[in-house]
Design a protein around this motif. Structure first.
Motif, PDB file in Angstrom:
ATOM      1  N   PHE A 327       0.821  -1.210   0.000  1.00  9.62           N
ATOM      2  CA  PHE A 327       0.000   0.000   0.000  1.00  9.62           C
ATOM      3  C   PHE A 327       0.859   1.266   0.000  1.00  9.62           C
ATOM      4  N   PRO A 335      -9.199  -3.437  -4.708  1.00 11.52           N
ATOM      5  CA  PRO A 335      -9.526  -4.494  -3.733  1.00 11.52           C
ATOM      6  C   PRO A 335     -10.471  -5.540  -4.328  1.00 11.52           C
ATOM      7  N   THR A 379      -9.169   2.460  -5.282  1.00 10.85           N
ATOM      8  CA  THR A 379      -8.919   3.529  -4.320  1.00 10.85           C
ATOM      9  C   THR A 379      -7.434   3.840  -4.280  1.00 10.85           C
ATOM     10  N   SER A 391      -3.995   0.419   4.471  1.00  7.08           N
ATOM     11  CA  SER A 391      -4.237  -1.024   4.414  1.00  7.08           C
ATOM     12  C   SER A 391      -5.412  -1.424   5.303  1.00  7.08           C
ATOM     13  N   VAL A 394      -8.678  -0.520   3.452  1.00  9.57           N
ATOM     14  CA  VAL A 394      -8.972  -1.454   2.364  1.00  9.57           C
ATOM     15  C   VAL A 394      -9.418  -2.800   2.922  1.00  9.57           C
ATOM     16  N   ASN A 397     -13.037  -2.709   4.013  1.00  9.99           N
ATOM     17  CA  ASN A 397     -13.963  -2.749   2.875  1.00  9.99           C
ATOM     18  C   ASN A 397     -14.113  -4.171   2.346  1.00  9.99           C
TER      19      ASN A 397
END
Length: 442
Positions: A327, A335, A379, A391, A394, A397
């Motif tokens: 990242f 992702p 993103t 990180s 993400v 999500n």
């Protein structure tokens, strides 16, 4: 007209069937509908098994699938008690506190509770299903009724004597095609459409492999798939994740170097494509990996990079801590959430307990591989956002989209307990105990 049936005609007929019904659909990424019908029949079969166990009055010993509620463990002994609730059997007329042997009991109780409710270890055992799916994985064979016994034995015959040979042929063809394509492109000179043909050929190989596993993969929001110059990150369950994702988008892979059959496949992939393999134990090699990744991303002709930031395989119920290195590459992140259906097969590979050959055999003798793949919105790192925070965002999500439980621990803790982790845990417990005995200001 009578046609003589010989072994040669059977062999030719099987290959014609394979080319027409498997290879050609794989080339165009289409299906003939057979797998969907097969999955539907299996679902009805499992429902029959569930109703059969219920009718027979059998109570399944299987654990229900892990949910976030299951991970809200009760506080340990030391966490439940504080300096205000502690029953002190000491003299407080002076500032001197004395140690009593009974204090050891609390530490022993805390240790036992930690072992029982260890949320890290639970991520490395096979995900259980609520009802028996007629596989040995869940509980083995137990006599419940004659009907279920007949269905189970019929399933053994189908899986081992019909599906297994067909799957082995399909996967052998997939690996042969992949190695052959890599060898041909390694000796061919550069030409205009080489990269497009190469990506298409490798995609066909991965699709053949999926068909060899009787995989029914549902891809969602494919418009968010990774583009060249970007990094695709996903939760990690097994090496099959690469096959599942590469069946739709060609990637350049990043991962640990393996030996044996896995190492041979990695070497074959590197004959004509740019992949990054590293030794996990070499710190200097890790530093070189970052430079190689940045160089790879700077060339827009290269495929997007596929990384599994957890660094190890998890049982597809949780997502552990993401390594922040991927990242911090100053590249867009794409992702992906992968969720396998444990009812049809256990996709988790515990590399510390079984080799890749054993794992593949177990997967090939399961019913099918059913999964959902969600492509999330791409993103990028925000202003003043650290790599660790990026990180974490993400990962959260991915957990929300795939219905997975977020765990804040490093998944590699199962492989090696680092000294700094042990010291940190000891200091935390000592501080808690010292606060309870001497008060918060001591």
């Amino acid at each position: 007209m009578e046609v003589e049936v010989t072994p040669w005609t059977i062999f030719v007929g099987l290959w014609v069937y394979f080319v027409v019904m498997v290879f050609i659909p794989a080339c165009f990424g289409i299906g003939m509908g057979g797998r969907k019908i097969y999955i539907s029949v299996l679902s009805r079969l499992f429902e029959f098994g569930r109703s059969g166990t219920t009718t027979a009055g059998y109570k399944s010993p299987l654990a229900t699938p892990t949910t976030e509620k299951d991970l809200n463990f009760p506080p340990t002994t030391l966490q439940r008690r504080d300096s205000t609730t502690l029953v002190r059997n000491r003299s407080f007329n002076s500032f001197r506190r004395q140690f009593h042997l009974v204090d050891v009991c609390e530490f022993a109780s805390n240790a036992v509770e930690s072992i029982i409710d260890d949320e890290v270890t639970k991520g490395f055992s096979a995900e259980q299903v609520a009802n028996w799916n007629l596989l040995w994985r869940t509980k083995g064979y137990h006599f419940i009724s004659w009907r279920l016994t007949c269905v189970y034995l019929l399933g053994v015959v189908v899986r081992y004597f019909i599906l297994l040979p067909m799957r082995l042929i399909c996967i052998s063809a997939s690996l042969t095609w992949l190695v052959l394509v890599m060898f041909v492109f390694s000796v061919l000179p550069q030409f205009r459409y080489r990269r497009a043909i190469e990506n298409w050929s490798t995609t066909v190989a991965h699709r053949l492999f999926c068909r060899g596993l009787t995989a029914e993969i549902r891809y969602h929001d494919k418009q968010n798939a990774a583009l060249p110059g970007g990094v695709c990150v996903a939760n990690h369950t097994s090496p099959i994740d690469v096959v599942v994702l590469s069946s739709e988008v060609p990637y350049s892979l990043v991962g640990q170097r393996h030996g044996g059959a896995m190492g041979m496949l990695q070497n074959a992939l590197c004959m004509a494509q740019n992949h990054v393999w590293f030794e996990r134990s070499l710190v200097n090699d890790r530093a070189a990996v970052g430079k190689r990744l940045r160089d790879h991303l700077s060339d827009k002709r290269n495929n997007p990079i596929l990384i599994f930031p957890e660094g190890t395989c998890i049982n597809n119920t949780k997502v552990y801590q993401f390594k922040k290195g991927s990242f911090e590459l100053n590249a867009p992140i794409y992702p992906v959430a992968i969720k396998y259906d444990p009812q049809f097969a256990d996709a988790f590979w515990n590399s510390s307990k079984e080799g890749i050959e054993t794992y593949l055999f177990r997967l090939l003798t399961s019913w099918a591989l059913v999964a959902d793949v969600w492509y999330l919105d791409p993103t990028e790192i925000r202003e003043n956002e650290s790599g660790a925070d990026f990180s974490l965002r993400v990962k959260r999500n991915i957990c929300q989209k795939g219905g997975l439980v977020e765990i804040g621990y490093d998944g590699m803790i199962k492989r090696e307990m680092r000294k700094d982790m042990i010291d940190q845990a000891k200091d935390s417990i000592s501080k808690t105990y010292r606060t309870r005995i001497l008060g918060p200001h001591k």
